[in-house]
Motif scaffolding. Structure first.
Motif, PDB file in Angstrom:
ATOM      1  N   UNK A  45     -21.909 -26.561  56.290  1.00  0.00           N
ATOM      2  CA  UNK A  45     -21.901 -27.132  57.596  1.00  0.00           C
ATOM      3  C   UNK A  45     -23.379 -27.209  58.073  1.00  0.00           C
ATOM      4  N   UNK A  46     -24.209 -26.030  57.947  1.00  0.00           N
ATOM      5  CA  UNK A  46     -25.220 -25.938  58.533  1.00  0.00           C
ATOM      6  C   UNK A  46     -26.098 -26.708  57.999  1.00  0.00           C
ATOM      7  N   UNK A  47     -26.374 -26.789  56.590  1.00  0.00           N
ATOM      8  CA  UNK A  47     -27.182 -27.774  55.735  1.00  0.00           C
ATOM      9  C   UNK A  47     -27.067 -29.114  56.233  1.00  0.00           C
ATOM     10  N   UNK A  68     -34.862 -22.406  59.943  1.00  0.00           N
ATOM     11  CA  UNK A  68     -33.677 -22.436  59.055  1.00  0.00           C
ATOM     12  C   UNK A  68     -32.920 -21.005  59.021  1.00  0.00           C
ATOM     13  N   UNK A  69     -33.752 -20.079  59.320  1.00  0.00           N
ATOM     14  CA  UNK A  69     -33.505 -18.884  58.889  1.00  0.00           C
ATOM     15  C   UNK A  69     -32.515 -18.204  60.289  1.00  0.00           C
ATOM     16  N   UNK A  73     -28.575 -17.154  61.030  1.00  0.00           N
ATOM     17  CA  UNK A  73     -28.097 -16.004  61.455  1.00  0.00           C
ATOM     18  C   UNK A  73     -27.473 -16.275  62.780  1.00  0.00           C
ATOM     19  N   UNK A  74     -27.761 -17.431  63.623  1.00  0.00           N
ATOM     20  CA  UNK A  74     -27.124 -17.767  64.801  1.00  0.00           C
ATOM     21  C   UNK A  74     -25.764 -18.378  64.480  1.00  0.00           C
ATOM     22  N   UNK A 129     -24.258  -6.997  65.098  1.00  0.00           N
ATOM     23  CA  UNK A 129     -24.926  -8.088  64.539  1.00  0.00           C
ATOM     24  C   UNK A 129     -25.380  -8.168  62.892  1.00  0.00           C
ATOM     25  N   UNK A 130     -25.455  -9.308  62.455  1.00  0.00           N
ATOM     26  CA  UNK A 130     -25.667  -9.469  61.096  1.00  0.00           C
ATOM     27  C   UNK A 130     -27.098  -8.922  60.562  1.00  0.00           C
ATOM     28  N   UNK A 131     -26.985  -8.272  59.359  1.00  0.00           N
ATOM     29  CA  UNK A 131     -28.104  -7.929  58.792  1.00  0.00           C
ATOM     30  C   UNK A 131     -29.221  -8.820  58.222  1.00  0.00           C
ATOM     31  N   UNK A 132     -30.431  -8.598  58.907  1.00  0.00           N
ATOM     32  CA  UNK A 132     -31.383  -9.592  58.968  1.00  0.00           C
ATOM     33  C   UNK A 132     -32.241  -9.387  57.564  1.00  0.00           C
TER      34      UNK A 132
END
Length: 134
Positions: A45-47, A68-69, A73-74, A129-132
């Motif tokens: 969906x993001x793409x 894009x990164x 993450x958002x 938070x998601x691992x970056x």
């Protein structure tokens, strides 16, 4: 566990992917399947949104890798927040099942997951938070 190659087939059939686990790979990895389904569909969906922005709003200008990164993450964090809020609103047996599923999908992807309180899924005051990536 065999690695899934992200291609048209595995993305469009994300909800039907079967992952195996264990030494003989006879057991299904349902947590991994749910994780793949969630991440694959969110990424697709993001793409699609990024492509539409590039073609329609940005007159063909490419998005930077950093942008894009950040958007990825958002997107993942919004989905985690949605899953947590959904679990918090459930009642009874469905609530326990939903909390368990949220934990199975998201905990391996979270920073400091070993330090999370027991009620991190439904506790609105807990920041996760998601691992970056590097």
């Amino acid at each position: 566990m065999p690695e899934i190659v992200p291609d048209w087939g595995s993305i469009f059939a994300a909800g039907a992917i079967e992952l195996k686990q264990g030494d003989n790979e006879k057991e299904r990895d349902t947590a991994g399947e749910r994780r793949w389904t969630t991440l694959a569909t969110e990424a697709a969906h993001l793409i699609w949104k990024l492509r539409c922005e590039r073609v329609i709003a940005n007159e063909g200008r490419e998005h930077s890798e950093r942008e894009v990164k950040q958007r990825w993450y958002a997107t993942a964090e919004r989905r985690l927040d949605l899953d947590r809020r959904t679990a918090a609103q459930m009642d009874g047996k469905k609530r326990k099942q939903t909390i368990y599923r949220v934990e199975q999908i998201w905990k391996p992807l979270l920073e400091d997951s070993e330090d999370l309180p027991e009620d991190w899924v439904t506790s609105c005051g807990v920041l996760v938070g998601i691992k970056r990536g590097q």
